[in-house]
Structure formats: C-alpha cells, structure tokens
Design an enzyme around this catalytic site. Structure first.
Site, PDB file in Angstrom:
ATOM      1  N   HIS A  90       0.876  -1.179   0.000  1.00 30.04           N
ATOM      2  CA  HIS A  90       0.000   0.000   0.000  1.00 30.04           C
ATOM      3  C   HIS A  90       0.912   1.228   0.000  1.00 30.04           C
ATOM      4  CE1 HIS A  90      -3.472   2.411   0.550  1.00 30.04           C
ATOM      5  NE2 HIS A  90      -3.827   2.102   1.786  1.00 30.04           N
ATOM      6  N   HIS A 119      -2.184  -2.128  -9.886  1.00 29.76           N
ATOM      7  CA  HIS A 119      -3.158  -1.530  -8.975  1.00 29.76           C
ATOM      8  C   HIS A 119      -4.418  -2.371  -9.010  1.00 29.76           C
ATOM      9  CE1 HIS A 119      -5.662   1.462  -7.015  1.00 29.76           C
ATOM     10  NE2 HIS A 119      -4.536   1.990  -6.589  1.00 29.76           N
ATOM     11  N   ASP A 151       2.937   5.517  -6.738  1.00 28.86           N
ATOM     12  CA  ASP A 151       4.182   5.394  -5.982  1.00 28.86           C
ATOM     13  C   ASP A 151       5.421   5.292  -6.856  1.00 28.86           C
ATOM     14  OD1 ASP A 151       3.136   5.499  -3.414  1.00 28.86           O
ATOM     15  OD2 ASP A 151       2.417   3.445  -3.582  1.00 28.86           O
TER      16      ASP A 151
END
Ligand code: ACO
Length: 441
Positions: free
Chosen positions: A281, A320, A376
């Site tokens: 995460h 994702h 990210d």
C-alpha cells in the site's frame, strides 16, 4: 420494485430491475432487487436448502467484488484512468487548488469560497502545535526507529491528549478533531524525522502555507526564518492533493472498520496509518526507491525484469487493484517531477525508472496483466530530490491521506445503514471434538 426501460428491446418495454436466482439444489426461484447495480448480500440469506440451513452467503476474500458502503466522496474508473474527488477531476484540482481547499472539499462536499477557506485555513493553522509531552513521548523512541512507526504510535497517543474526541456525535467535537488531525500530522511527521537525525524539533511557523510550514519543520537549521523554495512547496502541496483520498482502499477500509466500533478517531486513524505502512500500500513508494538502488544501472534492468517474471519479486510501483489502464496520479507526478528537478537537479535514478517503465510497458507479462505505473512509482523520486529520506515516504503519504481518512470516517458515522463492521467466514475447521487429557495426547 424498480423497473428499467430497455431501449434495445424496443420502446416502452420495461424490464424489472431484479435478479432471478435458481437454486439448483432445491429448484426454488428467488427474485432479488437490484439497486445501483448491486444486490444486497443479506438478501441471499433467504436461499436455504432446509429451514435449519443458515442461508447463502457470498465468499469474497480481499473484497474483490464487494461494495462495503455507499459513498459520495471519490470516484474512480479504473479502466479509463479517471479519478475525481466529489465530481472534480484530479487534474483540475491539482492545477487550480491548494491541498487545504481539497481537504475541505473532500470532508465537506463542496469547494470553499474565499471566506470559508480563510476560516478553514485559520482553524488548521491554530492547531499545528502539539502538547509538550508529545515531544517527550517521541523522544522515547530509539534513534533508528522508523518514522512511520513513530507516526502511527504518536497518532494513537493523541487520543490520550484529547479524551473528549470520543464524543464525535457532537458536530463541534468532530470538527475540532478534524482540524486537529489535519493540522498536527505534519508536525508529528517532521518531529519523527528530526528525532531520527538527532536534531531539535522545529515548532510550526504559522505564517507559512501548509506545505511550506511542513518543509520548515523538516529542514530548518539555524536561520531565523526558513523560506522554502516556492516551486518545491507547491510540488509537495500537489502531492498531498494527489494522495488525499482513493475511495475504499486498504487504509480507508481500516479507518471505517475500526471507526465502526465507535472508538475515538485518533485510535481509528492510527489503525488506518498502520494499514498504509505496508509495502503493498503506502509503503510501496519506499520500496520503489530501494528497488531502483538494487537495480543500480540501466543495463541490469532486463535481468531484473526476468526475475520479476520468474516470480522472484515484484516490480514495485506497478499494478493496482482498480487501475487497469493507467493511474492518472502517476501521469501528473511525472510532469511534476520535471518542475522539481529544474530546482533540485535531476535525480539520477529517474533514468533507471524511465527505462524500467519503457521496457515493462512493452513486455507481454505486464501488458497482459494490465500492470502500469501507479502513484508510488515516481513520487519517491521527487521526495528524494527534495531531500526527504526514503523511510519518510510513507509518512508523507499519510499527511495527504489524513483528509481522506477523516472524510471516509465521517461519512461512515453519518450513514444510517452502517453498523459495526463484522464480516462472516466460511468455517472449514473441525466439528466438535472431545478434549483428551494431557496424559493421552
Ligand atoms: N510486479 C509483478 N507482477 C505483478 C505486480 C507487480 N508489481 N502486480 C501484480 N502482478 C501480477 C501478479 O503476480 C498476478 O499475476 P498472476 O495472474 O500470474 O498470478 C497478476 O499480476 C495480478 O496481480 P494481483 O496481485 O492479483 O493484483 P491485486 O489487485 O491483488 O494487487 C497490488 C494489486 C497489490 C497493487 C499489486 O499490483 C502489487 O503488489 N504491486 C506492487 C506494490 C505496489 O506498487 N503497491 C502500491 C499500490 S498503489 C497504493 O497503494 C497507493
């Protein structure tokens, strides 16, 4: 029961908005209402083989296809790469608003006007200080404590400083907690960093913007006033916007689940931050940088990709659960990186990241599985160029996400359909057994 007009079937032909299920075990037929494209899982309970039967449930590990709430906050279309907060596209919010405006929008449902924004910003600014005992509490951590571990624990500790926060049914108490949390998270984050490098804590400077004050608390040394580069402060503010909410992800689900026990919001948010800490995460941005370090140079990329495809690890920052086209936040961040690198100089790892992306996006393994760079993948490169140490990355994510957690929590509290979260299980263990005496085991 609702009905829907089926235009393909011809004008005026209405079809019931229901789902008919045949239980082949009994031959019985059930008609379940469909609302917003969903059936209620509890409606399945009537499907039984005999009166003793508990009734049908759904089995959905990791909530792959279960809506746990109705929400008005964030919309994502993972196939089209769309992200909107309260209806506004993320691209426009990033370009035209500050993080504090977006936090207001997420929590209150509408963008603030000038007067509302001034009052909101004043409320946030006046709560940036923390009790002196929080400093003592943070001093107790080991010098090499991970700042995210310190952050999670200190957010939880705040509940002991604000015991009245548990009276959150009172809208004024709830508003005070929301102001406190949004304003204090940068202070806690910066204190965690200063502790880790053995530098004195820097108190908030309430003349500065939200992001600029955070940079001051992080990096001020001996100067009378720390004036961060406005491009860097703006870039950080945009990163907070991009991270502000993302509907029912792992940490939002934790915030709602823990909050549903009606614990105080500080304790619930500590749980949400702990969920964010994980490498799958919000901890992924940290892992991306470590991965780029391990790869080291562009010529090692093919061997690294081969290892990933052989199941020897993941390409961090890729993939994702929801986005199967591209993550719109990653596109904004990629552009933001250019502005930041103009000021800081280019992060040498960018070339490895760009090449990694290029190769992965041409590779059948990633194409077939619809794996694209997520938020990210590039955010860490910007953070690093701005001199944030790698282990601060998840903490930076948590600062931006605080407004989203609070909005999700408040929506859950005000939703009359919500109760304490309590999933079911499919029990596959032993039936009843006799306990043998110790001598017989
Ligand atoms: N690298 C290599 N293979 C991957 C990756 C990756 N990053 N992500 C998924 N896959 C593969 C899986 O091995 C699986 O392959 P298989 O079908 O042959 O078994 C397939 O793609 C589907 O992946 P799942 O794990 O089923 O997808 P899921 O939706 O459960 O996971 C997740 C999503 C956790 C984000 C995953 O893609 C991942 O681990 N990515 C790396 C970590 C990361 O970047 N996390 C940040 C997410 S964004 C955020 O939280 C802010």
């Amino acid at each position: 029961m609702d009905s829907t007009t089926n235009s393909k079937a011809g004008a005026g032909v209405t079809k019931p908005n229901t789902l008919t299920i045949t239980d082949n075990r009994t031959g019985k037929l059930y008609e379940l209402p469909i609302e917003n494209g969903t059936i209620k899982a509890i409606d399945l309970r009537q499907i039984k083989t005999d009166p003793e039967d508990f009734g049908m449930m759904t089995y959905d590990p990791a909530f792959m296809n279960t809506a746990s709430c109705k929400s008005n906050i964030t919309f994502i279309d993972g196939d089209k790469g769309i992200l909107r907060y309260r209806g506004y596209p993320i691209e426009q919010l990033a370009e035209r608003c500050s993080y504090l405006e977006v936090a207001y929008l997420i929590i209150k449902g509408e963008l603030p006007n000038k007067v509302q924004l001034e009052e909101w910003a004043r409320n946030i600014t006046y709560h940036t200080y923390v009790h002196e005992n929080i400093k003592k509490f943070m001093d107790g951590f080991h010098h090499d404590a991970h700042p995210m571990g310190m952050f999670v624990s200190t957010v939880a500790a705040l509940s002991t400083f604000y015991p009245s926060a548990k009276h959150f049914d009172n809208p004024e108490e709830r508003a005070a907690t929301i102001h406190r949390l949004i304003s204090k998270v940068p202070t806690l984050a910066a204190f965690a960093y200063r502790h880790s490098i053995g530098m004195p804590f820097v108190y908030p400077d309430n003349d500065l913007s939200y992001a600029a004050n955070f940079l001051s608390m992080m990096f001020k040394v001996a100067e009378v006033k720390y004036e961060p580069n406005p491009i860097l402060a703006k870039a950080l503010d945009v990163l907070f916007i991009l991270h502000a909410d993302h509907e029912q992800n792992c940490s939002a689900n934790a915030m709602r689940g823990i909050g549903s026990s009606r614990v105080d919001p500080y304790s619930a948010m500590a749980g949400a931050a702990a969920a964010l800490y994980g490498p799958l995460h919000g901890g992924a941005n940290e892992e991306v940088l470590r991965m780029l370090d391990v790869i080291g140079s562009k010529d090692k990329i093919p061997a690294f990709i081969k290892d990933v495809k052989d199941g020897k690890g993941k390409l961090m920052g890729f993939g994702h659960r929801i986005y199967k086209n591209y993550d719109p936040r990653a596109s904004i961040i990629k552009k933001l990186a250019d502005q930041v690198f103009e000021v800081t100089g280019r992060n040498p790892k960018l070339d490895i990241a760009l090449e990694l992306e290029r190769i992965a996006l041409q590779d059948d393994y990633f194409v077939k599985r619809k794996l694209y760079p997520n938020v990210d993948f590039y955010s860490g490169l910007i953070y690093q160029a701005m001199k944030f140490p790698v282990d601060m990355f998840p903490v930076l994510f948590a600062i931006g996400r605080t407004s989203g957690w609070l909005a999700q929590w408040q929506e859950m509290l005000l939703d009359p359909e919500q109760k304490i979260a309590r999933p079911r299980q499919v029990f596959l263990g032993h039936g009843q057994r006799e306990v043998p005496m110790l001598s017989k085991r």
